[in-house]
Design a protein around this motif. Structure first.
Motif, PDB file in Angstrom:
ATOM      1  N   ARG A 120      47.933  32.959  30.650  1.00 50.62           N
ATOM      2  CA  ARG A 120      48.120  34.014  29.840  1.00 50.62           C
ATOM      3  C   ARG A 120      49.062  35.535  30.916  1.00 50.62           C
ATOM      4  NH1 ARG A 120      48.044  37.735  25.733  1.00 50.62           N
ATOM      5  NH2 ARG A 120      46.556  36.605  24.927  1.00 50.62           N
ATOM      6  N   LEU A 121      47.508  35.967  30.993  1.00 52.72           N
ATOM      7  CA  LEU A 121      47.081  37.298  31.324  1.00 52.72           C
ATOM      8  C   LEU A 121      47.248  37.141  33.187  1.00 52.72           C
ATOM      9  CD1 LEU A 121      44.465  38.086  28.739  1.00 52.72           C
ATOM     10  CD2 LEU A 121      46.512  39.445  28.994  1.00 52.72           C
ATOM     11  N   HIS A 122      47.523  35.889  33.546  1.00 56.01           N
ATOM     12  CA  HIS A 122      47.823  35.996  35.199  1.00 56.01           C
ATOM     13  C   HIS A 122      47.822  37.504  36.223  1.00 56.01           C
ATOM     14  CE1 HIS A 122      47.685  34.121  39.138  1.00 56.01           C
ATOM     15  NE2 HIS A 122      48.847  34.569  39.136  1.00 56.01           N
ATOM     16  N   ASP A 123      49.231  37.697  35.274  1.00 58.87           N
ATOM     17  CA  ASP A 123      49.849  39.566  36.328  1.00 58.87           C
ATOM     18  C   ASP A 123      48.922  40.091  35.796  1.00 58.87           C
ATOM     19  OD1 ASP A 123      51.644  38.096  37.410  1.00 58.87           O
ATOM     20  OD2 ASP A 123      52.989  38.194  36.132  1.00 58.87           O
ATOM     21  N   VAL A 124      48.083  40.342  34.524  1.00 60.67           N
ATOM     22  CA  VAL A 124      47.357  41.730  34.563  1.00 60.67           C
ATOM     23  C   VAL A 124      46.082  41.070  35.198  1.00 60.67           C
ATOM     24  CG1 VAL A 124      45.697  42.627  32.743  1.00 60.67           C
ATOM     25  CG2 VAL A 124      48.254  41.824  32.628  1.00 60.67           C
ATOM     26  N   ASN A 125      45.930  40.463  35.798  1.00 57.93           N
ATOM     27  CA  ASN A 125      44.136  39.269  35.596  1.00 57.93           C
ATOM     28  C   ASN A 125      44.996  39.746  38.355  1.00 57.93           C
ATOM     29  OD1 ASN A 125      42.418  38.692  33.958  1.00 57.93           O
ATOM     30  ND2 ASN A 125      43.225  37.036  33.938  1.00 57.93           N
ATOM     31  N   TYR A 126      45.454  39.239  37.972  1.00 56.57           N
ATOM     32  CA  TYR A 126      46.301  39.668  39.492  1.00 56.57           C
ATOM     33  C   TYR A 126      46.270  41.119  39.958  1.00 56.57           C
ATOM     34  CZ  TYR A 126      48.122  38.984  43.682  1.00 56.57           C
ATOM     35  OH  TYR A 126      48.737  39.451  45.915  1.00 56.57           O
ATOM     36  N   ALA A 127      46.466  41.901  38.904  1.00 54.31           N
ATOM     37  CA  ALA A 127      46.896  43.660  39.637  1.00 54.31           C
ATOM     38  C   ALA A 127      45.380  43.881  39.784  1.00 54.31           C
ATOM     39  CB  ALA A 127      48.074  44.331  38.048  1.00 54.31           C
ATOM     40  N   LEU A 128      44.711  43.584  38.451  1.00 56.02           N
ATOM     41  CA  LEU A 128      43.093  43.993  38.973  1.00 56.02           C
ATOM     42  C   LEU A 128      42.785  43.697  40.523  1.00 56.02           C
ATOM     43  CD1 LEU A 128      42.157  43.475  34.642  1.00 56.02           C
ATOM     44  CD2 LEU A 128      42.798  46.035  35.830  1.00 56.02           C
ATOM     45  N   ARG A 129      42.742  42.341  40.000  1.00 53.36           N
ATOM     46  CA  ARG A 129      42.449  42.128  41.301  1.00 53.36           C
ATOM     47  C   ARG A 129      42.538  42.609  42.710  1.00 53.36           C
ATOM     48  NH1 ARG A 129      43.080  37.014  39.950  1.00 53.36           N
ATOM     49  NH2 ARG A 129      43.971  36.387  41.842  1.00 53.36           N
ATOM     50  N   MET A 130      44.108  43.366  42.836  1.00 51.36           N
ATOM     51  CA  MET A 130      44.724  43.886  44.205  1.00 51.36           C
ATOM     52  C   MET A 130      43.800  45.271  43.873  1.00 51.36           C
ATOM     53  SD  MET A 130      46.345  41.625  45.970  1.00 51.36           S
ATOM     54  CE  MET A 130      44.655  40.680  45.321  1.00 51.36           C
ATOM     55  N   GLU A 131      44.029  46.124  42.626  1.00 52.52           N
ATOM     56  CA  GLU A 131      43.582  47.359  43.213  1.00 52.52           C
ATOM     57  C   GLU A 131      42.276  47.740  43.249  1.00 52.52           C
ATOM     58  OE1 GLU A 131      42.811  50.427  38.917  1.00 52.52           O
ATOM     59  OE2 GLU A 131      44.175  48.666  38.413  1.00 52.52           O
ATOM     60  N   GLY A 132      41.000  46.905  42.948  1.00 53.32           N
ATOM     61  CA  GLY A 132      40.438  46.663  43.559  1.00 53.32           C
ATOM     62  C   GLY A 132      39.329  46.314  44.867  1.00 53.32           C
ATOM     63  N   ALA A 133      41.026  45.318  45.222  1.00 54.45           N
ATOM     64  CA  ALA A 133      40.551  45.336  46.678  1.00 54.45           C
ATOM     65  C   ALA A 133      41.647  46.330  47.796  1.00 54.45           C
ATOM     66  CB  ALA A 133      41.496  44.036  47.409  1.00 54.45           C
ATOM     67  N   GLY A 134      41.583  47.566  47.117  1.00 56.96           N
ATOM     68  CA  GLY A 134      43.032  48.267  47.842  1.00 56.96           C
ATOM     69  C   GLY A 134      44.125  48.045  47.752  1.00 56.96           C
ATOM     70  N   ARG A 135      44.382  46.316  47.285  1.00 53.63           N
ATOM     71  CA  ARG A 135      46.255  46.769  47.759  1.00 53.63           C
ATOM     72  C   ARG A 135      47.085  46.941  46.546  1.00 53.63           C
ATOM     73  NH1 ARG A 135      45.243  40.296  49.218  1.00 53.63           N
ATOM     74  NH2 ARG A 135      48.024  40.269  48.919  1.00 53.63           N
ATOM     75  N   PHE A 136      47.446  48.568  46.764  1.00 54.54           N
ATOM     76  CA  PHE A 136      47.899  48.978  45.303  1.00 54.54           C
ATOM     77  C   PHE A 136      49.574  48.142  45.623  1.00 54.54           C
ATOM     78  CE2 PHE A 136      45.027  52.482  45.916  1.00 54.54           C
ATOM     79  CZ  PHE A 136      44.106  51.483  45.863  1.00 54.54           C
ATOM     80  N   ALA A 137      50.244  47.814  46.369  1.00 59.47           N
ATOM     81  CA  ALA A 137      51.931  47.729  46.024  1.00 59.47           C
ATOM     82  C   ALA A 137      51.263  46.617  44.840  1.00 59.47           C
ATOM     83  CB  ALA A 137      52.632  47.693  48.014  1.00 59.47           C
ATOM     84  N   ASP A 138      51.109  45.849  45.857  1.00 62.84           N
ATOM     85  CA  ASP A 138      50.618  44.242  44.889  1.00 62.84           C
ATOM     86  C   ASP A 138      50.386  44.693  43.709  1.00 62.84           C
ATOM     87  OD1 ASP A 138      51.039  42.839  47.474  1.00 62.84           O
ATOM     88  OD2 ASP A 138      49.661  42.299  48.447  1.00 62.84           O
ATOM     89  N   ALA A 139      49.505  45.538  43.767  1.00 63.03           N
ATOM     90  CA  ALA A 139      48.376  45.452  42.320  1.00 63.03           C
ATOM     91  C   ALA A 139      50.044  46.602  41.570  1.00 63.03           C
ATOM     92  CB  ALA A 139      47.540  46.697  42.480  1.00 63.03           C
TER      93      ALA A 139
END
Length: 173
Positions: free
Chosen positions: A52-71
């Motif tokens: 249910r929170l897949h996109d939120v979790n993915y956004a947080l992972r991408m943010e942490g990886a510095g992939r801001f556009a993906d986040a």
């Protein structure tokens, strides 16, 4: 569908349990090689929450990886799916600015929603202040960033954002 998920989760719970990865002792496995119902039920709830929170979790992972556009894109999907907590709005507003692809007006809107859900939160005030600055609303940005700094004087990004506002728009150093 639930039977398939239950089978997958039962196997995963057993493997994780035996490996000691979830803090459950190895003796929870039955002689038939299945995990008890409590472990399975917990694993299913965990899986459903994760999905249910897949996109939120993915956004947080991408943010942490510095992939801001993906986040940023993941936050957009999460909000479109109805995930609207203060933390999600705050992260989305932040990525709207930091991705370099976003819209400052959208960041301000989401920052305002975040602050309405988390009144007085200095981190949220910082995000909204930064979004206001990027939207050209420097007087409002300055006022909000000053309030954020008073609440959390040790947060470096508040200092940085306030310095940028002062340097670029007030002509001071």
């Amino acid at each position: 569908m639930l039977k398939t998920i239950r089978s997958l989760v039962t196997g995963a719970a057993l493997v994780l349990s035996i490996a000691g990865c979830v803090g459950t002792p190895p003796e929870v496995a039955t002689a038939a090689g299945e995990a008890p119902a409590g472990v399975v039920g917990g694993a299913i709830v965990t899986y459903v929450s994760w999905e249910r929170l897949h996109d939120v979790n993915y956004a947080l992972r991408m943010e942490g990886a510095g992939r801001f556009a993906d986040a940023r894109r993941a936050y957009h999907r999460a909000i479109a799916a109805g995930h609207t907590s203060g933390g999600i709005y705050n992260g989305a507003a932040w990525m709207e600015i930091e991705s370099g692809e976003g819209d400052a007006a959208v960041a301000v809107d989401w920052g305002q929603r975040a602050l309405a859900l988390q009144p007085g939160d200095a981190d949220t005030m910082d995000t909204l202040g930064w979004a206001l600055y990027h939207a050209g609303r420097t007087d409002e940005a300055y006022a909000l960033l000053t309030q954020a700094l008073a609440k959390k004087p040790t947060i470096y990004c508040i200092h940085y954002h306030l310095a940028v506002v002062l340097f670029k728009d007030k002509g001071t150093t």
